[in-house]
Write a protein that holds these residues in place. Sequence first.
Motif, short mmCIF file in Angstrom:
data_model
loop_
_atom_site.label_atom_id
_atom_site.label_comp_id
_atom_site.label_asym_id
_atom_site.label_seq_id
_atom_site.Cartn_x
_atom_site.Cartn_y
_atom_site.Cartn_z
N PHE A 1 0.83 -1.20 0.00
CA PHE A 1 0.00 0.00 0.00
C PHE A 1 0.87 1.26 0.00
O PHE A 1 0.52 2.26 -0.64
CB PHE A 1 -0.96 -0.01 1.19
CG PHE A 1 -2.04 -1.04 1.05
CD1 PHE A 1 -3.13 -0.81 0.23
CD2 PHE A 1 -1.96 -2.26 1.69
CE1 PHE A 1 -4.12 -1.76 0.05
CE2 PHE A 1 -2.93 -3.23 1.53
CZ PHE A 1 -4.01 -2.97 0.71
N ARG B 1 -22.47 -15.11 4.41
CA ARG B 1 -21.26 -14.45 3.90
C ARG B 1 -21.41 -14.09 2.43
O ARG B 1 -21.09 -12.98 2.00
CB ARG B 1 -20.05 -15.37 4.07
CG ARG B 1 -18.76 -14.75 3.60
CD ARG B 1 -17.56 -15.59 3.98
NE ARG B 1 -17.58 -16.91 3.41
CZ ARG B 1 -17.17 -17.19 2.16
NH1 ARG B 1 -16.72 -16.22 1.38
NH2 ARG B 1 -17.20 -18.41 1.70
N GLY C 1 -21.94 -10.18 0.77
CA GLY C 1 -21.07 -9.65 -0.28
C GLY C 1 -21.85 -8.96 -1.36
O GLY C 1 -21.51 -7.85 -1.79
N TYR C 2 -22.93 -9.59 -1.80
CA TYR C 2 -23.81 -8.95 -2.79
C TYR C 2 -24.49 -7.73 -2.18
O TYR C 2 -24.65 -6.70 -2.83
CB TYR C 2 -24.87 -9.94 -3.28
CG TYR C 2 -24.35 -11.00 -4.21
CD1 TYR C 2 -23.92 -10.65 -5.49
CD2 TYR C 2 -24.30 -12.33 -3.84
CE1 TYR C 2 -23.45 -11.62 -6.36
CE2 TYR C 2 -23.82 -13.31 -4.70
CZ TYR C 2 -23.40 -12.94 -5.96
OH TYR C 2 -22.93 -13.90 -6.82
N ARG D 1 -22.54 -4.38 -2.13
CA ARG D 1 -22.54 -3.67 -3.41
C ARG D 1 -23.93 -3.08 -3.71
O ARG D 1 -24.04 -1.97 -4.24
CB ARG D 1 -22.11 -4.61 -4.52
CG ARG D 1 -20.63 -4.88 -4.48
CD ARG D 1 -20.27 -6.06 -5.38
NE ARG D 1 -18.84 -6.16 -5.59
CZ ARG D 1 -18.00 -6.73 -4.72
NH1 ARG D 1 -18.45 -7.20 -3.57
NH2 ARG D 1 -16.71 -6.81 -4.98
N ILE E 1 -24.30 0.19 -1.83
CA ILE E 1 -23.62 1.32 -2.46
C ILE E 1 -24.43 1.83 -3.66
O ILE E 1 -24.69 3.03 -3.79
CB ILE E 1 -22.21 0.91 -2.91
CG1 ILE E 1 -21.37 0.54 -1.69
CG2 ILE E 1 -21.54 2.02 -3.70
CD1 ILE E 1 -20.07 -0.16 -2.03
N MET F 1 -14.49 5.61 -1.27
CA MET F 1 -14.15 4.29 -1.80
C MET F 1 -13.20 3.56 -0.86
O MET F 1 -13.37 2.36 -0.61
CB MET F 1 -13.51 4.43 -3.19
CG MET F 1 -14.48 4.88 -4.25
SD MET F 1 -13.64 5.31 -5.79
CE MET F 1 -13.12 3.68 -6.32
N ILE F 2 -12.22 4.27 -0.35
CA ILE F 2 -11.26 3.63 0.56
C ILE F 2 -11.97 3.16 1.83
O ILE F 2 -11.76 2.04 2.30
CB ILE F 2 -10.10 4.60 0.89
CG1 ILE F 2 -9.30 4.90 -0.38
CG2 ILE F 2 -9.20 4.02 1.97
CD1 ILE F 2 -8.26 5.99 -0.23
N MET G 1 -15.07 2.39 2.13
CA MET G 1 -15.88 1.21 1.79
C MET G 1 -15.05 -0.05 1.78
O MET G 1 -15.45 -1.09 2.31
CB MET G 1 -16.49 1.38 0.39
CG MET G 1 -17.67 2.31 0.35
SD MET G 1 -18.06 2.58 -1.39
CE MET G 1 -19.21 3.92 -1.22
N GLY G 2 -13.87 0.02 1.15
CA GLY G 2 -13.00 -1.14 1.07
C GLY G 2 -12.62 -1.63 2.46
O GLY G 2 -12.70 -2.82 2.76
N ILE G 3 -12.22 -0.69 3.30
CA ILE G 3 -11.81 -1.07 4.66
C ILE G 3 -12.99 -1.65 5.42
O ILE G 3 -12.87 -2.67 6.10
CB ILE G 3 -11.22 0.16 5.40
CG1 ILE G 3 -9.92 0.58 4.72
CG2 ILE G 3 -10.97 -0.16 6.87
CD1 ILE G 3 -9.37 1.90 5.20
N TRP H 1 -15.70 -3.14 4.29
CA TRP H 1 -16.09 -4.48 3.84
C TRP H 1 -15.08 -5.52 4.31
O TRP H 1 -15.46 -6.60 4.77
CB TRP H 1 -16.26 -4.53 2.32
CG TRP H 1 -16.44 -5.93 1.85
CD1 TRP H 1 -15.60 -6.66 1.09
CD2 TRP H 1 -17.51 -6.82 2.20
NE1 TRP H 1 -16.07 -7.92 0.92
CE2 TRP H 1 -17.24 -8.06 1.60
CE3 TRP H 1 -18.67 -6.68 2.97
CZ2 TRP H 1 -18.09 -9.16 1.72
CZ3 TRP H 1 -19.51 -7.78 3.10
CH2 TRP H 1 -19.22 -8.99 2.48
N LEU H 2 -13.79 -5.19 4.19
CA LEU H 2 -12.78 -6.15 4.65
C LEU H 2 -12.96 -6.44 6.13
O LEU H 2 -12.86 -7.58 6.57
CB LEU H 2 -11.38 -5.62 4.39
CG LEU H 2 -10.89 -5.76 2.95
CD1 LEU H 2 -9.49 -5.22 2.80
CD2 LEU H 2 -10.93 -7.23 2.53
N ARG I 1 -13.68 -10.10 7.31
CA ARG I 1 -12.63 -10.82 8.03
C ARG I 1 -12.93 -10.93 9.52
O ARG I 1 -12.58 -11.91 10.16
CB ARG I 1 -11.28 -10.12 7.86
CG ARG I 1 -10.84 -9.99 6.43
CD ARG I 1 -10.31 -11.32 5.92
NE ARG I 1 -10.60 -11.43 4.51
CZ ARG I 1 -9.72 -11.76 3.57
NH1 ARG I 1 -8.49 -12.05 3.90
NH2 ARG I 1 -10.08 -11.85 2.31
#
Lengths: 273, 272, 277
Positions: free
Chosen positions: C34, C202, C206-207, C210, C213, C244-245, C247-249, C251-252, C256
Amino acid sequence: MPTTTATATKIAVRDLVHRYYDVQSHATTLAIQGLDLNVQDGEFLSVLGPSGCGKSTLLYIIAGLIKPTSGQILVDGQVVSKPGPDRGMVFQEYALLPWKDVRENVGLGLKLRGLNQTQRTPIVDRFIEMVGLRGFEEKYPHELSGGMKQRAAVARTLASDPKVMLMDEPFAAVDAQTRITMQEELVRIWQETRKTILFVTHSVEEAAFLADRVAVLKARPSRVKEIVTITTPRTNRRQADKDPEFGAVQARLFDLVRAEVKESGDSATGSRH
Amino acid sequence: MDSSLARARTDGVLSRFAHERLRLWMIPVSLALAAWLVAPNVVDVPAYKLPSMAMVWEEFARMASDGTLLAGIAGSLWRLAISFCIGVGLAIPLGVGIALNRHVAGFFEPLVIFFQSIAGVAWVPLAIIWFGFGQGAVVFVVANAVFFIVLFNTITGVQSIQPTLKQAVLTLGGSNWDVLREVVLPGAMVNILSGLRTGLAFGWRALVAAEMIAGNIGLGYMTLEAAQWYKSGVIVAGIIVIGCLWLLMDRLLLRPLEMRTVERWGLLRQDD
Amino acid sequence: MIAQPARGTSLRQSPGLAAAADRARTVFRVTLPFICLLVVWQVGVILSGLPEYFFPSPATVAGSTVLLVERGILPSYIADSMARFALGVFLGVALAVPTGVAMTLSRRLSEALMPIVNFFHSIVEMAWIPLFVLWFGYGFKTILLSITYVVFFPVLYNTLLGVRTIPKATINAVLVLGAKPKDVILEVLLPGALPNIATGVRLGAGYAFRALIAAEMIAAQSGLGFMIFEARQNQLTHRTIVGMIVMGILWLAIERLYLRPLERVTIERWGMLRRAE
């Protein structure tokens, strides 16, 4: 050390040292130290040793799949450092390609050498016949039993006509009954083809039944502890109690291995944190 | 037992089975249609909220005859196809390249996982900034969604191959190129196919979403635009068309492909 | 597992030190890519000379993040999005699991519902949004419904699969002990299907993430999806990237820290082998 003339030596292992970093124990482990070994042309040599003593590592180094820390491997007097079709290998886990049927798997080495379908077919058929897989040519590995998979793997190695066959505990994963059959068939195939075979195993009975000579390895760091020559005809080897000479040889091998297992076991307990 | 009798019996069973299947489908579907037919007479909702079957059919027939429906379907499928090809075409070579070297794979893995988790719809605003409304933005978003999913699956697939398979080919005299062709590509195939399937599913969703938000084209835009004018007949016709298209893609394209490799090679899918 | 025997020739380190070094190595291994990405990004901005609104630099994005947090916009949007997401997933699961169990209990019900379920499953949730907009307007209900919709199907399918793979003998054993249907459901069917249900959750989540959003871009006045879309209209591209960042964090973190452990725990606890979906 066996005293043989250089011309008869097929594989020579010279002062081999192998050290590797083990991620789990965070330690550099010395697996092999100063190992010397000569394998004669056409000989069946078993390498015997306790589990984890580095005997498979030795085989992988000879195959050229692992680079040793130092030392040399010579095949017919030539130094080798990369894998090549002169040293065929039979793996414990069969290593058949799941997406190829028996015929395609057996013919793989020939295909890689550039032979076309029509050139391959007679050779492939001959070795499929030899290992007793006639009628299973169109089967995929997942449709075969463990013993049949290993037959196919042996045929694949033989089909590329290597100078040496390296066998890494090939019958460890098959059931006891099949193992005995496979051992007998391997002896027959060896006598038919007269290949030099280097056979790694941890089973005393297996080594004693198969080999002309058995090299017993010391526990880690391993080197050759003793080489035991077996002269008893193979037809007499299944009944150790009826052939006192063979019985003595087998007992000697048991003693040698037991001593190494004991030592490595002691050191494992001693080194526990 | 008499063989002709046996055959007659199995024939009977087969036809009964087919009949059974038909009955299983017919009854619920006709019940659902009947419910829809009756609903406007029973519940009091305005037609713009719940269009009658006749209204939907009327809209459907109109759009089919003036060509807007066909143009919408063709446009959407075309964009999906291009984006899919771009995404897959970039992802598979890159994924194989990354996964071949353990250190390279270790470096890229966290990045791929991160980008995979925001792939697709979240890129719509940036796509509009970079490409403007329309085709370019939609293709970028869908290709992006497909790319990261297929990339991730390709890397996992290559890494899941047993090392002894590669070693076997090397000891048979194979070159690195042979290892790639004989072991790496077929060995990763099950995961790649599974990635293609997931990628297409996410790509399809991203397409509908992107056409609604970033587009002025396609089925997605057609339905959201209809909502502005309270043309619920168009919306429902669009919903049915979108559903049928996916059903066709899934049953005719994806399932047969996956079944063939998985069953014939006896490989189980790696968990993704 | 017994440790490989290590002989006196090995160079060993102390275990505590080794574990700490391991952790440090992992952190380094994950952050390095990163850091490299940020450097490449910043250099790319400088070299390309593109305008800020078109290609904002990492520095601008960092500044924007600080501002959004200070003003409380980002925390409140995250809270809004997560509330919608959690409620939608909860509703989807709450509807799908009983439906699934009911369908496995009654052959007739299962026969009647299956074709309809299959058909609706193949309609992506996005296609419903225009109709939901007509029914409920732009807002909370539309977003919630699209999330619930998309969670419903994977959970339902996995519930069916999970119940179906429970050995008949287990059910009979409980019946012989005098269990009523209620007991069979609570003692056998639900626990037995739980690992599969967890897998379904799970996948569905995931769906759903999205869908959240997308739906927020179309039909919300708050939330992360709204933020990244609205920022674009005002040419505040850096805000889009912050979103966006985040969102990524997010979701992870959800996947996790919650979903995967949940799945693992159910599989381990009931000692079941994992079954493919």
